[in-house]
Design an enzyme around this catalytic site. Sequence first.
Site, PDB file in Angstrom:
ATOM      1  NE  ARG A 104      -4.189  -1.949   1.968  1.00 28.59           N
ATOM      2  CZ  ARG A 104      -5.239  -1.604   1.184  1.00 28.59           C
ATOM      3  NH1 ARG A 104      -5.301  -0.714   0.330  1.00 28.59           N
ATOM      4  NH2 ARG A 104      -6.208  -2.823   1.262  1.00 28.59           N
ATOM      5  CB  THR A 108      -2.428   7.311  -2.597  1.00 34.52           C
ATOM      6  OG1 THR A 108      -1.700   5.943  -2.881  1.00 34.52           O
ATOM      7  CG2 THR A 108      -1.433   8.297  -3.040  1.00 34.52           C
ATOM      8  CG  ASP A 200       4.244 -11.788  10.142  1.00 38.11           C
ATOM      9  OD1 ASP A 200       4.442 -12.416   9.218  1.00 38.11           O
ATOM     10  OD2 ASP A 200       4.058 -10.627  10.084  1.00 38.11           O
ATOM     11  CG  ASP A 203       7.823 -12.114  10.468  1.00 41.88           C
ATOM     12  OD1 ASP A 203       8.540 -11.931   9.445  1.00 41.88           O
ATOM     13  OD2 ASP A 203       7.574 -11.308  11.279  1.00 41.88           O
TER      14      ASP A 203
END
Length: 209
Positions: A104, A108, A200, A203
Amino acid sequence: MGKLYVLDHPLIQHKLTFIRDENTGTKQFRELVNEVALLMGFEITRNMQTKEIDVKTPITTCKAKVLSGKKIGLIPILRAGLGMVDGMLQLVPAAKVGHVGLYRDPKTFQPVEYYVKLPTDISERELIVLDPMLATGGSASDAITSLKKHGGKSINLMCLVAAPEGVELIQKNHPDVDIYIGALDEGLNEKGYIVPGLGDAGDRLFGTK
C-alpha cells in the site's frame, strides 16, 4: 453472494492447533502449513468436473472417471502464500502457479503491484488464491481485483484462519468469490492482527522477524 466454507475436518483442526502454538518452530510450522493446505485442497477441489472413459484393468474393461473441467491455477499472495503452494501441488501437480505481490502506498493508501506473474491462460483456469491469513481482507481483495483485471474469471480464496472483518470485505467487494478457511476467529486487535490467530505467518514460515 460468495459462500463461506469453514473446513472443520478433524485432521485440519488438529494440525491448525499446532500451527497456532507459539512454541512450534519454523521447520514444523512450514510442514504443518503444507499439510493443512493439502487437506483443504481436497475440499476446494470437491466439485471439479469429470468425464467417463474406458479403461482396461488387469481383469476386464470398465468405465472410470478423469478430470474434464477447467484446469487449476494457484495464486499465492506474496510472501506468506508461498507456504501453501507445495501442499496444493502435491494434490494437483499439473496446476500452474502465478504470483501476486502488493503493497500500500503510504500516502495514498492505494494498492501498488510490485510483482504480478500469471499463467497466460488465466481466463480458462479455476484460480485458487492462497494466503494463510485473512485479517482486514485488504490484500486479498486487492489481489483478486488484480486477477480480474488480468482476465481471471473463476476465483476462490483459501486461508488457514480468518477474521470476520476480512470475510465481510471479500464478500462485499467480490461477491462472486467463495472463501475456504480452516477457522473463523474472533476478530482483529488494535494492530490489525487476527485474535487468537497464529501470529505473523510470513515471519513464522521463513524464520524472520
